[in-house]
Write a protein that holds these residues in place. Structure first.
Motif, PDB file in Angstrom:
ATOM      1  N   PHE A   1       0.826  -1.202   0.000  1.00  0.00           N
ATOM      2  CA  PHE A   1       0.000   0.000   0.000  1.00  0.00           C
ATOM      3  C   PHE A   1       0.863   1.256   0.000  1.00  0.00           C
ATOM      4  N   PHE A   2       1.882   1.283   0.836  1.00  0.00           N
ATOM      5  CA  PHE A   2       2.744   2.464   0.892  1.00  0.00           C
ATOM      6  C   PHE A   2       3.380   2.751  -0.456  1.00  0.00           C
ATOM      7  N   ALA A   3       3.781   1.710  -1.179  1.00  0.00           N
ATOM      8  CA  ALA A   3       4.360   1.921  -2.506  1.00  0.00           C
ATOM      9  C   ALA A   3       3.366   2.632  -3.428  1.00  0.00           C
ATOM     10  N   SER A   4       2.086   2.321  -3.294  1.00  0.00           N
ATOM     11  CA  SER A   4       1.071   2.985  -4.123  1.00  0.00           C
ATOM     12  C   SER A   4       0.915   4.452  -3.768  1.00  0.00           C
ATOM     13  N   GLN A   5       1.444   4.858  -2.610  1.00  0.00           N
ATOM     14  CA  GLN A   5       1.367   6.243  -2.149  1.00  0.00           C
ATOM     15  C   GLN A   5       2.701   6.976  -2.312  1.00  0.00           C
TER      16      GLN A   5
ATOM     17  N   THR B   1      -0.412  12.816  -8.612  1.00  0.00           N
ATOM     18  CA  THR B   1      -0.921  11.457  -8.466  1.00  0.00           C
ATOM     19  C   THR B   1       0.217  10.496  -8.756  1.00  0.00           C
ATOM     20  N   VAL B   2       0.344   9.469  -7.944  1.00  0.00           N
ATOM     21  CA  VAL B   2       1.423   8.504  -8.137  1.00  0.00           C
ATOM     22  C   VAL B   2       1.142   7.656  -9.378  1.00  0.00           C
ATOM     23  N   GLU B   3       2.063   7.713 -10.332  1.00  0.00           N
ATOM     24  CA  GLU B   3       1.962   6.896 -11.541  1.00  0.00           C
ATOM     25  C   GLU B   3       2.747   5.601 -11.406  1.00  0.00           C
ATOM     26  N   THR B   4       3.991   5.705 -10.932  1.00  0.00           N
ATOM     27  CA  THR B   4       4.870   4.538 -10.815  1.00  0.00           C
ATOM     28  C   THR B   4       5.786   4.727  -9.614  1.00  0.00           C
ATOM     29  N   THR B   5       6.000   3.647  -8.869  1.00  0.00           N
ATOM     30  CA  THR B   5       6.952   3.656  -7.764  1.00  0.00           C
ATOM     31  C   THR B   5       7.962   2.543  -7.987  1.00  0.00           C
ATOM     32  N   LEU B   6       9.241   2.887  -7.923  1.00  0.00           N
ATOM     33  CA  LEU B   6      10.312   1.909  -8.046  1.00  0.00           C
ATOM     34  C   LEU B   6      11.043   1.792  -6.714  1.00  0.00           C
TER      35      LEU B   6
ATOM     36  N   GLY C   1      14.375  -0.135  -5.212  1.00  0.00           N
ATOM     37  CA  GLY C   1      15.534  -0.934  -5.576  1.00  0.00           C
ATOM     38  C   GLY C   1      15.545  -1.320  -7.038  1.00  0.00           C
ATOM     39  N   GLY C   2      15.094  -0.417  -7.900  1.00  0.00           N
ATOM     40  CA  GLY C   2      15.112  -0.652  -9.331  1.00  0.00           C
ATOM     41  C   GLY C   2      13.981  -1.511  -9.854  1.00  0.00           C
ATOM     42  N   ARG C   3      13.106  -1.983  -8.973  1.00  0.00           N
ATOM     43  CA  ARG C   3      11.979  -2.818  -9.378  1.00  0.00           C
ATOM     44  C   ARG C   3      10.678  -2.021  -9.257  1.00  0.00           C
ATOM     45  N   ILE C   4       9.772  -2.255 -10.199  1.00  0.00           N
ATOM     46  CA  ILE C   4       8.485  -1.568 -10.135  1.00  0.00           C
ATOM     47  C   ILE C   4       7.665  -2.173  -9.009  1.00  0.00           C
ATOM     48  N   ALA C   5       7.414  -1.392  -7.982  1.00  0.00           N
ATOM     49  CA  ALA C   5       6.632  -1.843  -6.830  1.00  0.00           C
ATOM     50  C   ALA C   5       5.172  -1.448  -6.958  1.00  0.00           C
ATOM     51  N   TYR C   6       4.924  -0.453  -7.805  1.00  0.00           N
ATOM     52  CA  TYR C   6       3.538  -0.018  -8.048  1.00  0.00           C
ATOM     53  C   TYR C   6       3.493   0.661  -9.411  1.00  0.00           C
ATOM     54  N   ALA C   7       2.468   0.355 -10.193  1.00  0.00           N
ATOM     55  CA  ALA C   7       2.230   1.040 -11.461  1.00  0.00           C
ATOM     56  C   ALA C   7       0.739   1.289 -11.571  1.00  0.00           C
ATOM     57  N   LYS C   8       0.367   2.537 -11.691  1.00  0.00           N
ATOM     58  CA  LYS C   8      -1.052   2.902 -11.740  1.00  0.00           C
ATOM     59  C   LYS C   8      -1.765   2.197 -12.883  1.00  0.00           C
ATOM     60  N   ASP C   9      -1.129   2.125 -14.051  1.00  0.00           N
ATOM     61  CA  ASP C   9      -1.753   1.520 -15.218  1.00  0.00           C
ATOM     62  C   ASP C   9      -2.106   0.050 -14.980  1.00  0.00           C
ATOM     63  N   SER C  10      -1.261  -0.654 -14.235  1.00  0.00           N
ATOM     64  CA  SER C  10      -1.506  -2.077 -14.004  1.00  0.00           C
ATOM     65  C   SER C  10      -2.617  -2.298 -12.990  1.00  0.00           C
ATOM     66  N   MET C  11      -3.004  -1.217 -12.258  1.00  0.00           N
ATOM     67  CA  MET C  11      -4.062  -1.336 -11.252  1.00  0.00           C
ATOM     68  C   MET C  11      -5.424  -0.952 -11.812  1.00  0.00           C
ATOM     69  N   ALA C  12      -5.471  -0.491 -13.048  1.00  0.00           N
ATOM     70  CA  ALA C  12      -6.729  -0.025 -13.632  1.00  0.00           C
ATOM     71  C   ALA C  12      -7.716  -1.183 -13.824  1.00  0.00           C
TER      72      ALA C  12
END
Length: 386
Positions: free
Chosen positions: A81-85, A368-373, A375-386
């Protein structure tokens, strides 16, 4: 994963620059290279802000998870959840509890740190108590507060394998000044708070090594022109201040005044969030206490005392912008490099520079948070949550 983030408005050295970021593995390796590189995935950040990931050093949970009661799988849910924020690193805050429950919480946190999964990185433990003032206990369980107990803190730190990095204590509690010196030697960053200490006692603890004030002005004796108290000592000294910028814990004018008094390099934005963050109003818990959330405002069921918040870090940034009218580049340090410096993480985190951990958040123009990385890894991507 090797990544090239292209065309973003990147926050670097206090300003935004149209540039790119090259990531290899878990590190930032270069800035400014726009050429496509073999084997690198690309993220097009056109029209987006690219910032260091946020670091929350004071949170008790979110999305139905209370840190004092959480199992490892629960804590991983909080990290996601925090990654999404926009948060890429956080410290799990344990409120004052029984010795048994505190040790259980420490064990759960350590197990999570030993087996990380995608989400915001759990960086360590914050003990909020139990060496706190009865008079300014806030939402703490008063019957569990106690005088300074160095053997107990050693026991907790041994159980944590050295992962207790941060502790809140009250300067006026018996034995605390000496405990601060010992805690510093143990590698624990000490904050003062939940306190009605006078100016002299608070300043003595600062001289002993305290480096921060927990949620400034909340659960703390206020400033008076004849008796500056702990608030005056904190404002006059150069220690850091946590600030809960939800519009409830601090009036916007106080946020502006705090930034004028301390400077933007000594204020750390925190959420002090509880398990209700990310959820609707209702009944929840914070450690040993029952909480009711009405219109997003968390209070003890017993007496209505405010008890943590439902704030997230991205909302804190939006609020800071609204409260102060300052440009983003002046506010980002409160969520990034300031907490990193306070907790001794500045060599790895807090800025976008080659050699640093690739902890980044990409925001649109509306913040608005679009993407959170992480350690170089995508931990959250808004598009993938749609």
């Amino acid at each position: 994963m090797d990544l090239l983030i292209k065309n973003g408005l990147v926050y670097h050295q206090g300003a935004f620059h149209h540039t790119s970021i090259t990531i290899s593995g878990d590190k930032i390796v270069a800035m400014g290279c726009e050429e496509k590189q073999e084997g690198f995935e690309e993220i097009d950040a056109s029209g987006k802000y690219v910032m260091p990931g946020f670091i929350d050093i004071h949170t008790h949970g979110a999305v139905g998870v209370d840190i004092n009661h959480a199992a490892g799988t629960d804590i991983l849910k909080v990290s996601r959840f925090f990654a999404s924020q926009g948060t890429t690193g956080w410290f799990a805050s344990i409120v004052t509890d029984t010795e048994e429950n505190t040790l259980r919480a420490i064990q759960s946190i350590c197990e999570t740190m030993d087996h990380p999964e995608p989400g915001a990185e759990l960086l360590g433990i914050h003990l909020e108590g139990p060496f706190l003032s009865q008079e300014y206990k806030g939402a703490m369980a008063g019957d569990l507060l106690r005088k300074a107990d160095w053997p107990l803190l050693q026991k907790y730190q041994q159980a944590a394998g050295g992962r207790i990095r941060y502790i809140t204590v009250s300067p006026e509690v018996d034995g605390v000044p000496g405990l601060i010196k010992e805690a510093c030697r143990l590698g624990i960053v000490v904050a003062i708070g939940h306190s009605g200490a006078d100016y002299e006692t608070a300043m003595a603890c600062i001289h002993h090594g305290a480096r921060c004030a927990t949620h400034i002005f909340n659960a703390m004796k206020g400033l008076h022109h004849h008796a500056p108290a702990i608030s005056g000592a904190v404002l006059e000294s150069d220690i850091y201040c946590e600030a809960i910028c939800d519009g409830r814990h601090l009036h916007p004018a106080i946020v502006r005044l705090l930034l004028k008094a301390k400077g933007a390099d000594r204020v750390v934005a925190v959420t002090d969030s509880i398990m209700a963050a990310g959820l609707s109003d209702g009944r929840y818990v914070l450690g040993a206490n029952a909480i009711e959330v009405i219109n997003g405002d968390a209070r003890l069921v017993s007496d209505g005392t405010r008890a943590g918040s439902t704030l997230t870090m991205i909302q804190a940034l939006r609020n800071l912008k609204a409260f102060t009218g300052k440009p983003l580049e002046d506010l980002i340090p409160l969520l990034t490099i300031n907490p990193a410096r306070l907790l001794g993480l500045e060599q790895r985190k807090g800025t976008i520079d080659p050699g640093k951990d690739a902890d980044l958040v990409i925001l649109d123009e509306d913040l608005t948070v679009e993407t959170t990385l992480v350690g170089g890894r995508i931990a959250y991507a808004k598009d993938s949550m749609a």
